[in-house]
Design a protein around this motif. Structure first.
Motif, PDB file in Angstrom:
ATOM      1  N   ALA A  12      -5.727  -8.555  -2.577  1.00  0.00           N
ATOM      2  CA  ALA A  12      -6.972  -7.966  -3.065  1.00  0.00           C
ATOM      3  C   ALA A  12      -7.484  -6.897  -2.101  1.00  0.00           C
ATOM      4  CB  ALA A  12      -8.026  -9.054  -3.261  1.00  0.00           C
ATOM      5  N   LEU A  13      -7.337  -7.129  -0.816  1.00  0.00           N
ATOM      6  CA  LEU A  13      -7.753  -6.144   0.183  1.00  0.00           C
ATOM      7  C   LEU A  13      -6.926  -4.866   0.058  1.00  0.00           C
ATOM      8  CD1 LEU A  13      -9.596  -5.595   2.637  1.00  0.00           C
ATOM      9  CD2 LEU A  13      -7.771  -6.526   4.067  1.00  0.00           C
ATOM     10  N   VAL A  14      -5.621  -5.019  -0.071  1.00  0.00           N
ATOM     11  CA  VAL A  14      -4.741  -3.858  -0.250  1.00  0.00           C
ATOM     12  C   VAL A  14      -5.118  -3.105  -1.530  1.00  0.00           C
ATOM     13  CG1 VAL A  14      -2.357  -3.154  -0.765  1.00  0.00           C
ATOM     14  CG2 VAL A  14      -2.816  -4.747   1.111  1.00  0.00           C
ATOM     15  N   ALA A  20      -9.702   2.787  -3.456  1.00  0.00           N
ATOM     16  CA  ALA A  20     -10.605   3.681  -2.731  1.00  0.00           C
ATOM     17  C   ALA A  20      -9.929   5.016  -2.401  1.00  0.00           C
ATOM     18  CB  ALA A  20     -11.112   3.009  -1.459  1.00  0.00           C
ATOM     19  N   LEU A  21      -8.615   4.972  -2.230  1.00  0.00           N
ATOM     20  CA  LEU A  21      -7.855   6.191  -1.942  1.00  0.00           C
ATOM     21  C   LEU A  21      -7.462   6.943  -3.211  1.00  0.00           C
ATOM     22  CD1 LEU A  21      -5.520   4.806   0.858  1.00  0.00           C
ATOM     23  CD2 LEU A  21      -7.370   6.478   1.143  1.00  0.00           C
ATOM     24  N   LEU A  55       3.233  -5.202   5.672  1.00  0.00           N
ATOM     25  CA  LEU A  55       2.533  -4.520   6.754  1.00  0.00           C
ATOM     26  C   LEU A  55       2.608  -3.003   6.599  1.00  0.00           C
ATOM     27  CD1 LEU A  55       3.548  -6.781   9.770  1.00  0.00           C
ATOM     28  CD2 LEU A  55       1.334  -6.678   8.605  1.00  0.00           C
ATOM     29  N   ALA A  56       3.736  -2.496   6.132  1.00  0.00           N
ATOM     30  CA  ALA A  56       3.861  -1.051   5.897  1.00  0.00           C
ATOM     31  C   ALA A  56       2.893  -0.595   4.811  1.00  0.00           C
ATOM     32  CB  ALA A  56       5.304  -0.697   5.516  1.00  0.00           C
ATOM     33  N   VAL A  57       2.767  -1.378   3.757  1.00  0.00           N
ATOM     34  CA  VAL A  57       1.832  -1.062   2.678  1.00  0.00           C
ATOM     35  C   VAL A  57       0.403  -1.100   3.214  1.00  0.00           C
ATOM     36  CG1 VAL A  57       0.888  -1.865   0.488  1.00  0.00           C
ATOM     37  CG2 VAL A  57       3.360  -1.812   0.816  1.00  0.00           C
ATOM     38  N   GLY A  62      -4.629   1.919   5.119  1.00  0.00           N
ATOM     39  CA  GLY A  62      -5.645   1.838   6.156  1.00  0.00           C
ATOM     40  C   GLY A  62      -6.102   0.446   6.536  1.00  0.00           C
ATOM     41  N   VAL A  63      -5.356  -0.584   6.127  1.00  0.00           N
ATOM     42  CA  VAL A  63      -5.696  -1.955   6.518  1.00  0.00           C
ATOM     43  C   VAL A  63      -5.065  -2.212   7.881  1.00  0.00           C
ATOM     44  CG1 VAL A  63      -5.390  -4.405   5.994  1.00  0.00           C
ATOM     45  CG2 VAL A  63      -5.861  -2.786   4.151  1.00  0.00           C
TER      46      VAL A  63
END
Length: 92
Positions: A12-14, A20-21, A55-57, A62-63
């Motif tokens: 959900a954070l991603v 937002a982007l 992690l790359a995603v 920007g996470v």
């Protein structure tokens, strides 16, 4: 600060950062060189997604992951509840 304690919260954070982007799942997949299905699974909270790709995603949108426990006093860290485990330090 939001605690990420499950694959669903991470996804959900991603997703929120991607929205937002103004990126589509396809845009993100192409930017990170993963399949679109991987983005769908990650955002859906699939627990078996590969950590390196995840992690790359996250980095791409920007996470940033940090170890919040490292800032706590030693007796307040999560590992303090398990005194029989070896202490490997903070890694710093």
């Amino acid at each position: 600060m939001e605690f990420i304690d499950s694959p669903q919260r991470f996804g959900a954070l991603v997703r929120g950062h991607r929205h937002a982007l103004g990126m589509t799942q396809r845009d993100l997949a192409l930017a990170v060189n993963v399949g679109e299905r991987f983005i769908v699974d990650l955002e859906g909270g699939k627990p078996t997604c590969q950590l390196g790709k995840a992690l790359a995603v996250a980095r791409a949108v920007g996470v940033r992951l940090t170890d919040a426990a490292a800032a706590l006093p030693a007796d307040a860290r999560p590992g303090a509840a398990y005194p029989d485990l070896p202490d490997f330090g903070s890694g710093a």
